[in-house]
Design a protein around this motif. Structure first.
Motif, PDB file in Angstrom:
ATOM      1  N   UNK A 150      -4.231  -4.894  -5.508  1.00  0.00           N
ATOM      2  CA  UNK A 150      -2.744  -4.535  -6.175  1.00  0.00           C
ATOM      3  C   UNK A 150      -1.789  -5.030  -5.287  1.00  0.00           C
ATOM      4  N   UNK A 151      -0.511  -5.201  -5.606  1.00  0.00           N
ATOM      5  CA  UNK A 151       0.586  -5.662  -4.872  1.00  0.00           C
ATOM      6  C   UNK A 151       1.812  -4.674  -4.921  1.00  0.00           C
ATOM      7  N   UNK A 152       2.453  -4.815  -3.709  1.00  0.00           N
ATOM      8  CA  UNK A 152       3.570  -3.939  -3.451  1.00  0.00           C
ATOM      9  C   UNK A 152       4.918  -4.878  -2.989  1.00  0.00           C
TER      10      UNK A 152
ATOM     11  N   UNK B 136       7.849  -6.442  -1.029  1.00  0.00           N
ATOM     12  CA  UNK B 136       8.110  -6.745   0.294  1.00  0.00           C
ATOM     13  C   UNK B 136       9.746  -6.737   0.271  1.00  0.00           C
ATOM     14  N   UNK B 137      10.267  -6.501   1.448  1.00  0.00           N
ATOM     15  CA  UNK B 137      11.807  -6.450   1.657  1.00  0.00           C
ATOM     16  C   UNK B 137      12.351  -8.107   1.174  1.00  0.00           C
ATOM     17  N   UNK B 138      11.507  -9.033   1.493  1.00  0.00           N
ATOM     18  CA  UNK B 138      11.978 -10.451   1.427  1.00  0.00           C
ATOM     19  C   UNK B 138      11.857 -10.819  -0.333  1.00  0.00           C
ATOM     20  N   UNK B 139      11.343 -10.077  -0.901  1.00  0.00           N
ATOM     21  CA  UNK B 139      11.232 -10.336  -2.547  1.00  0.00           C
ATOM     22  C   UNK B 139       9.733 -10.734  -2.777  1.00  0.00           C
ATOM     23  N   UNK B 140       9.078 -11.275  -1.553  1.00  0.00           N
ATOM     24  CA  UNK B 140       7.486 -11.415  -1.839  1.00  0.00           C
ATOM     25  C   UNK B 140       6.537 -10.381  -2.157  1.00  0.00           C
ATOM     26  N   UNK B 141       5.258 -10.462  -2.750  1.00  0.00           N
ATOM     27  CA  UNK B 141       4.505  -9.353  -2.851  1.00  0.00           C
ATOM     28  C   UNK B 141       3.652  -9.182  -1.660  1.00  0.00           C
ATOM     29  N   UNK B 142       3.299  -7.976  -1.118  1.00  0.00           N
ATOM     30  CA  UNK B 142       2.288  -7.643  -0.188  1.00  0.00           C
ATOM     31  C   UNK B 142       0.830  -7.280  -1.029  1.00  0.00           C
ATOM     32  N   UNK B 143      -0.251  -8.011  -0.953  1.00  0.00           N
ATOM     33  CA  UNK B 143      -1.490  -7.539  -1.343  1.00  0.00           C
ATOM     34  C   UNK B 143      -2.095  -6.381  -0.788  1.00  0.00           C
ATOM     35  N   UNK B 144      -2.439  -5.503  -1.650  1.00  0.00           N
ATOM     36  CA  UNK B 144      -3.161  -4.244  -1.032  1.00  0.00           C
ATOM     37  C   UNK B 144      -4.367  -4.235  -1.600  1.00  0.00           C
ATOM     38  N   UNK B 145      -5.358  -3.619  -0.916  1.00  0.00           N
ATOM     39  CA  UNK B 145      -6.614  -3.464  -1.465  1.00  0.00           C
ATOM     40  C   UNK B 145      -6.986  -1.807  -2.009  1.00  0.00           C
ATOM     41  N   UNK B 146      -7.396  -1.544  -2.946  1.00  0.00           N
ATOM     42  CA  UNK B 146      -7.561  -0.133  -3.328  1.00  0.00           C
ATOM     43  C   UNK B 146      -8.979   0.025  -3.426  1.00  0.00           C
ATOM     44  N   UNK B 147      -9.853   0.601  -2.446  1.00  0.00           N
ATOM     45  CA  UNK B 147     -11.067   1.009  -2.463  1.00  0.00           C
ATOM     46  C   UNK B 147     -11.740   1.953  -3.458  1.00  0.00           C
ATOM     47  N   UNK B 148     -12.777   2.164  -3.667  1.00  0.00           N
ATOM     48  CA  UNK B 148     -13.370   3.012  -4.472  1.00  0.00           C
ATOM     49  C   UNK B 148     -13.160   4.412  -3.849  1.00  0.00           C
TER      50      UNK B 148
END
Length: 492
Positions: free
Chosen positions: A137-139, A141-153
């Motif tokens: 998933x992505x959230x 960032x303040x600079x306009x880019x996307x921070x990748x996140x992992x969502x575990x089961x």
């Protein structure tokens, strides 16, 4: 160092045999328990363990870790598949967390909680537990880019929490005092206090503001497992960590496997990140400042962001060159745009003024811009911390978008929500010398709310005078944090 290369400094403790003389007593001492006449921990434990008993079990592990820094723990897995511990961590999880690849939610899992926990415990005990891929998933960032996140089961998240608690009982005794990120009893403001007090009270004239490029995606799996094995000889812990690292990432229906990196979002990722930097950076920095210079060197680290203060520039430049080489050995590199060496400290303003260089530069750390300044009356040197402009602008943009969604909500509900936003902002940014930035943020919030209210109707009669009466329901700015020196002295 054991592994793929030799190190020029002694950090890796020698491995000890699981049993010193082949007796069960020696194995019990490795785990930190008293002699039990050969009885295993499962035999001597009460079946209906409660929270105090669970805490005492890990308490013995902590004591053993503190007593002997070279001790290797051989029997830890029974702490992981304990049903009572799993249950406690299940209820400590966030109820509204996004589901992983299996679609399992907290509420649905809890409908047959005891049955599910017993089944999970059995799979963990007999080695049948399998890690599932992490959903990407992505959230923003303040600079306009996307921070990748992992969502575990959900089960992966639950077991990771338990393993992190067990491992944390050992490594909290090893981590350095200047490490503040993702540790119990420590937070961002503790790190901020440490930076400010170090610059105030130590001989700091140069500051290295460093950031590691893509740290969480660059962690080498093999090095990480070797670091874990320095203290944990229980092979079941190592196997489970490898399962999580090799489980893969599911993104847009495509499953891919990575040879390095830990997905941000996992419950155990912060501990593994701290563990990696403990061996790669913390121990090495501590060795470098003790053996390579007789001048002042201070460091404060929060996750992959760290500030290092030096007394003289020559040391700072030598250290920066050595640091780049050190990180390269472990697959890491400094972020070119975010790593700077600047003149900063009590003498920086006078020195730069004599050379005609203007005011001292500033550096950003944990959401604050740090600046050199002097008090008005006593002309004493102080470090002023101001809310980063980029952070404030990003927060105001988020509020603007949210106000559009709440355009037709009742005014009292919106006022209550905005009040909670402002209280949260003050709770973090309400530090000494930052009152002006807090007032500016509140004025901008009022302005955005005023514009949103006027958009509710083309025939609006809302005037600024009436808005003045509405904004009284929003809390005024307040400084909620004490001066750094006061809190740091109390904590230490």
């Amino acid at each position: 160092m054991n592994g793929r290369g030799k190190s020029d400094w002694p950090v890796v403790p020698k491995k000890r045999a699981n049993k010193a003389d082949g007796t069960p007593v020696a194995a019990e001492q490795v785990e930190g328990r008293g002699q039990a006449k050969g009885n295993s921990i499962e035999q001597s434990s009460h079946r209906a363990q409660h929270r105090d008993r669970l805490s005492q079990a890990l308490g013995r592990v902590r004591q053993a870790a503190r007593r002997d820094k070279r001790l290797r723990f051989t029997t830890l897995w029974h702490h992981v598949y304990d049903v009572e511990r799993l249950r406690r961590h299940y209820f400590a999880m966030k109820r509204t967390s996004a589901p992983g690849v299996d679609g399992e939610t907290w509420e649905h899992y809890g409908e047959k909680l005891e049955e599910n926990l017993q089944d999970l415990s059995g799979r963990l005990k007999r080695g049948a537990y399998r890690a599932k891929p992490v959903r990407r998933a992505y959230i923003p960032k303040a600079d306009g880019r996307q921070r990748p996140l992992g969502v575990p089961a959900l089960e992966d998240k639950l077991v990771q929490r338990v393993v992190a608690e067990v491992m944390g009982a050992i490594y909290e005794a090893d981590f350095k005092g200047f490490s503040y990120g993702f540790r119990p009893g420590r937070g961002q403001h503790n790190a901020l206090d440490a930076v400010t007090v170090a610059i105030h009270r130590r001989k700091v004239s140069w500051v290295l503001d460093a950031d590691i490029r893509g740290f969480f995606d660059a962690i080498d799996h093999e090095w990480l497992v070797q670091f874990v094995e320095h203290r944990i000889a229980d092979q079941r812990i190592g196997r489970q960590l490898r399962k999580w690292l090799k489980a893969g990432v599911l993104e847009d229906g495509n499953l891919r496997y990575a040879e390095c990196g830990t997905p941000q979002g996992g419950s155990i990722s912060p501990l593994l990140a701290n563990l990696y930097l403990h061996y790669v950076l913390d121990l090495w920095v501590d060795w470098w400042r003790r053996t390579q210079t007789d001048k002042e060197v201070v460091i404060v680290r929060y996750a992959d962001d760290f500030i290092i203060g030096f007394q003289i520039r020559a040391d700072a430049e030598r250290f920066l060159d050595a640091l780049r080489e050190r990180l390269r050995k472990f697959g890491l590199e400094l972020h070119g745009d975010k790593t700077r060496l600047i003149e900063f400290g009590r003498f920086a303003a006078d020195t730069r003024e004599k050379l005609g260089k203007g005011k001292p530069e500033t550096f950003n750390f944990l959401g604050f811009t740090h600046m050199c300044a002097k008090t008005r009356k006593a002309e004493r040197f102080v470090v002023v911390r101001k809310t980063m402009r980029k952070k404030m602008q990003a927060k105001l943009q988020d509020l603007k978008r949210e106000l559009r969604k709440r355009l037709h909500d009742p005014v009292p509900e919106v006022a209550l929500w905005l009040s909670s936003v402002l209280k949260g902002h003050y709770a973090y940014y309400g530090v000494p010398f930052n009152a002006r930035a807090l007032s500016s943020f509140r004025r901008q919030v009022v302005r955005l709310w005023f514009k949103a209210l006027r958009r509710r109707s083309q025939k609006t009669k809302l005037t600024w005078e009436r808005m003045q009466r509405l904004q009284k329901y929003l809390p005024q700015p307040r400084i909620v944090h004490p001066h750094p020196g006061e809190r740091l002295c109390v904590n230490t």
